[in-house]
Write a protein that holds these residues in place. Sequence first.
Motif, PDB file in Angstrom:
ATOM      1  N   ALA A  37       0.814  -1.029  -0.265  1.00 45.27           N
ATOM      2  CA  ALA A  37      -0.192   0.065   0.158  1.00 45.27           C
ATOM      3  C   ALA A  37       0.752   1.281   0.117  1.00 45.27           C
ATOM      4  CB  ALA A  37      -0.894   0.109   1.295  1.00 45.27           C
ATOM      5  N   ARG A  38       0.358   2.435  -0.517  1.00 48.31           N
ATOM      6  CA  ARG A  38       1.060   3.688  -0.674  1.00 48.31           C
ATOM      7  C   ARG A  38       0.092   4.853  -0.011  1.00 48.31           C
ATOM      8  NH1 ARG A  38       5.623   3.854  -4.279  1.00 48.31           N
ATOM      9  NH2 ARG A  38       5.496   6.064  -3.864  1.00 48.31           N
ATOM     10  N   SER A  39       0.428   5.436   0.580  1.00 45.49           N
ATOM     11  CA  SER A  39      -0.278   6.913   1.113  1.00 45.49           C
ATOM     12  C   SER A  39       0.021   8.080   0.048  1.00 45.49           C
ATOM     13  CB  SER A  39       0.123   7.258   2.548  1.00 45.49           C
ATOM     14  OG  SER A  39       1.370   7.536   2.874  1.00 45.49           O
ATOM     15  N   VAL A  40      -0.923   8.642  -0.162  1.00 45.71           N
ATOM     16  CA  VAL A  40      -0.674   9.934  -1.008  1.00 45.71           C
ATOM     17  C   VAL A  40      -1.433  11.160   0.095  1.00 45.71           C
ATOM     18  CG1 VAL A  40      -0.573   8.791  -3.210  1.00 45.71           C
ATOM     19  CG2 VAL A  40      -3.059   9.492  -2.416  1.00 45.71           C
ATOM     20  N   GLY A  41      -0.721  12.299  -0.169  1.00 52.48           N
ATOM     21  CA  GLY A  41      -1.076  13.251   0.832  1.00 52.48           C
ATOM     22  C   GLY A  41      -2.275  14.201   0.180  1.00 52.48           C
ATOM     23  N   GLY A  42      -3.018  14.960   0.984  1.00 51.40           N
ATOM     24  CA  GLY A  42      -4.013  16.000   0.733  1.00 51.40           C
ATOM     25  C   GLY A  42      -4.773  15.421  -0.281  1.00 51.40           C
ATOM     26  N   ASP A  43      -5.205  16.334  -1.439  1.00 52.02           N
ATOM     27  CA  ASP A  43      -6.067  15.774  -2.363  1.00 52.02           C
ATOM     28  C   ASP A  43      -5.310  15.103  -3.633  1.00 52.02           C
ATOM     29  OD1 ASP A  43      -7.821  17.436  -1.201  1.00 52.02           O
ATOM     30  OD2 ASP A  43      -7.158  19.353  -2.165  1.00 52.02           O
ATOM     31  N   GLN A  44      -4.178  14.568  -3.267  1.00 46.85           N
ATOM     32  CA  GLN A  44      -3.426  13.757  -4.203  1.00 46.85           C
ATOM     33  C   GLN A  44      -4.245  12.427  -4.593  1.00 46.85           C
ATOM     34  OE1 GLN A  44       0.606  12.696  -3.501  1.00 46.85           O
ATOM     35  NE2 GLN A  44       0.996  12.099  -5.412  1.00 46.85           N
ATOM     36  N   THR A  45      -4.433  11.834  -5.625  1.00 41.37           N
ATOM     37  CA  THR A  45      -5.117  10.595  -5.753  1.00 41.37           C
ATOM     38  C   THR A  45      -4.291   9.789  -6.591  1.00 41.37           C
ATOM     39  OG1 THR A  45      -6.106  11.548  -7.821  1.00 41.37           O
ATOM     40  CG2 THR A  45      -7.472  11.855  -5.866  1.00 41.37           C
ATOM     41  N   GLU A  46      -3.279   9.910  -7.013  1.00 39.41           N
ATOM     42  CA  GLU A  46      -2.094   9.019  -7.717  1.00 39.41           C
ATOM     43  C   GLU A  46      -0.851   9.106  -7.535  1.00 39.41           C
ATOM     44  OE1 GLU A  46      -1.519  10.845 -12.197  1.00 39.41           O
ATOM     45  OE2 GLU A  46      -3.559   9.962 -11.941  1.00 39.41           O
ATOM     46  N   GLY A  47       0.092   8.179  -8.060  1.00 39.38           N
ATOM     47  CA  GLY A  47       1.502   8.393  -7.901  1.00 39.38           C
ATOM     48  C   GLY A  47       2.029   7.376  -9.076  1.00 39.38           C
ATOM     49  N   ASN A  48       3.288   7.493  -9.261  1.00 40.46           N
ATOM     50  CA  ASN A  48       3.970   6.741  -9.868  1.00 40.46           C
ATOM     51  C   ASN A  48       5.410   6.204  -9.474  1.00 40.46           C
ATOM     52  OD1 ASN A  48       6.245   6.901 -12.350  1.00 40.46           O
ATOM     53  ND2 ASN A  48       4.376   6.855 -13.469  1.00 40.46           N
ATOM     54  N   THR A  49       5.618   4.922 -10.047  1.00 39.76           N
ATOM     55  CA  THR A  49       6.624   4.120  -9.566  1.00 39.76           C
ATOM     56  C   THR A  49       7.508   3.330 -10.496  1.00 39.76           C
ATOM     57  OG1 THR A  49       7.242   2.695  -7.745  1.00 39.76           O
ATOM     58  CG2 THR A  49       4.923   2.068  -8.754  1.00 39.76           C
ATOM     59  N   ARG A  50       8.521   3.207 -10.322  1.00 41.65           N
ATOM     60  CA  ARG A  50       9.431   2.186 -11.283  1.00 41.65           C
ATOM     61  C   ARG A  50       9.205   0.909 -10.784  1.00 41.65           C
ATOM     62  NH1 ARG A  50      15.042   5.763 -11.868  1.00 41.65           N
ATOM     63  NH2 ARG A  50      14.154   7.754 -12.598  1.00 41.65           N
ATOM     64  N   ARG A  51       8.959   0.469  -9.817  1.00 47.12           N
ATOM     65  CA  ARG A  51       8.789  -0.930  -9.280  1.00 47.12           C
ATOM     66  C   ARG A  51       7.409  -1.217  -9.264  1.00 47.12           C
ATOM     67  NH1 ARG A  51       9.303  -3.055  -3.447  1.00 47.12           N
ATOM     68  NH2 ARG A  51       9.778  -5.265  -3.857  1.00 47.12           N
ATOM     69  N   VAL A  52       6.805  -1.778 -10.228  1.00 42.31           N
ATOM     70  CA  VAL A  52       5.380  -2.268 -10.300  1.00 42.31           C
ATOM     71  C   VAL A  52       5.331  -3.593  -9.375  1.00 42.31           C
ATOM     72  CG1 VAL A  52       3.459  -3.271 -11.685  1.00 42.31           C
ATOM     73  CG2 VAL A  52       4.937  -1.192 -12.548  1.00 42.31           C
ATOM     74  N   VAL A  53       4.412  -3.425  -8.344  1.00 48.11           N
ATOM     75  CA  VAL A  53       4.214  -4.671  -7.351  1.00 48.11           C
ATOM     76  C   VAL A  53       2.694  -4.892  -7.545  1.00 48.11           C
ATOM     77  CG1 VAL A  53       6.080  -4.139  -6.239  1.00 48.11           C
ATOM     78  CG2 VAL A  53       3.914  -3.189  -5.544  1.00 48.11           C
ATOM     79  N   GLY A  54       2.332  -6.241  -7.065  1.00 49.45           N
ATOM     80  CA  GLY A  54       1.075  -6.426  -6.946  1.00 49.45           C
ATOM     81  C   GLY A  54       0.957  -7.857  -7.532  1.00 49.45           C
ATOM     82  N   THR A  55      -0.430  -8.120  -8.208  1.00 48.95           N
ATOM     83  CA  THR A  55      -0.606  -9.457  -8.766  1.00 48.95           C
ATOM     84  C   THR A  55      -1.250  -9.388 -10.144  1.00 48.95           C
ATOM     85  OG1 THR A  55      -1.170 -10.086  -6.419  1.00 48.95           O
ATOM     86  CG2 THR A  55      -1.761 -11.757  -8.239  1.00 48.95           C
ATOM     87  N   TYR A  56      -0.488 -10.007 -10.791  1.00 49.25           N
ATOM     88  CA  TYR A  56      -0.922  -9.938 -12.260  1.00 49.25           C
ATOM     89  C   TYR A  56      -2.257 -10.804 -12.313  1.00 49.25           C
ATOM     90  CZ  TYR A  56       3.779  -9.116 -13.890  1.00 49.25           C
ATOM     91  OH  TYR A  56       4.715  -8.288 -14.137  1.00 49.25           O
ATOM     92  N   GLY A  57      -3.289  -9.953 -13.057  1.00 49.90           N
ATOM     93  CA  GLY A  57      -4.655 -10.520 -13.294  1.00 49.90           C
ATOM     94  C   GLY A  57      -5.586  -9.645 -12.519  1.00 49.90           C
ATOM     95  N   TYR A  58      -4.986  -8.732 -11.739  1.00 52.08           N
ATOM     96  CA  TYR A  58      -5.699  -7.749 -10.735  1.00 52.08           C
ATOM     97  C   TYR A  58      -5.308  -6.351 -11.123  1.00 52.08           C
ATOM     98  CZ  TYR A  58      -7.651 -11.410  -7.859  1.00 52.08           C
ATOM     99  OH  TYR A  58      -8.324 -12.468  -7.466  1.00 52.08           O
TER     100      TYR A  58
END
Length: 354
Positions: free
Chosen positions: A188-209
């Motif tokens: 999980a990642r937290s974003v501040g204030g009114d921010q609703t998105e971010g960017n990362t060079r390291r994609v993590v998670g589960t393929y298919g979702y």
Amino acid sequence: MILAEKLENNVMIDQNIDGQSEDMEVTFFTLATIATATDNFSSNNKLGEGGFGLVYKGTLVDGKEIAVKRLSWSSGQGLKEFKNEVILIAKLQHRNLVRLLGYCIEGDEKILIYEYMPNGSLDSFIFDQTRAKVLGWSMRFNIIRGIARGLLYLHEDSRLRIIHRDLKASNVLLDSKMIPKISDFGMARSVGGDQTEGNTRRVVGTYGYMAPEYAINGIFSVKSDVFSFGILLLEIISGKKNRGWSHPDHSLNLVEHAWKLWKEGRPLELIDTCLEDSGIQSKIKRCLHISFLCLQQHHDDRPNMSSVVMLLHSEGSLPEPKEVGFFVEKKSPSLSKNQPSSVNEITITVLEAR
């Protein structure tokens, strides 16, 4: 967001969240206490295994049952991800989120202690032909709405705006009353204030979702969680896994197959055989419709979770979904049959409406 590195007598005594020192409302457990509770991490107490290690059932000396997540030494989750999960969950309080009771950092061990969920994970029910019969539509619908409310809290109502990034059936736990609780906040990642998105060079998670924009460009947002929720909703309705499933008569995956049935006016052919009851077909069809709205190719076309919750609790008209986007894993052609399938390519597919 960082957690200070300083440790004293194996007890974390300071943490810094966005530059502000705060007390963590979570208990430190010694390794000896956890080892005793789990009978020295006995295989008989093993509840499951995830990407970052094993989960055990434990019983404290006062009789309280716990779930112990013991991170593997060789896992990709290091101290940073561990601290991330401790900080995030300690600050989140909602009936549809799993509750963190404590943690342990001792030697090479990194351990999280959660409330024990006696009914295990959602995937152990919906993908099992025998156990799936326990989940009638009323219970599945309550689970769907509970997951949606948990995500809404993360995205809009919590002290921190949280993007989960790994929502899937195995990360939804069920308590004794079958109330769903979202778990596993290591990614999980937290974003501040009114921010609703971010960017990362390291994609993590589960393929298919994963949402297409996240899988390819590393762009994650509340809308990528919405996409994952759409996949999960489709799986709960069909009783089929999105990843690795294919129709016996064609090569379409679950999302392709579901969209094909929808455009041909045969959506109810998708539903789990346990749910074949004419009295609930309209409600199931509505949830399937909401699933497609969550699975829109372009993230701007997807509803936010507040809209999803409203749609699930109402009977009003729904907008027509546009093209559905998804990706599928394909084994690299360079791998022989005797080589491990550790290399994957991702193909983005857009289904055009007919």
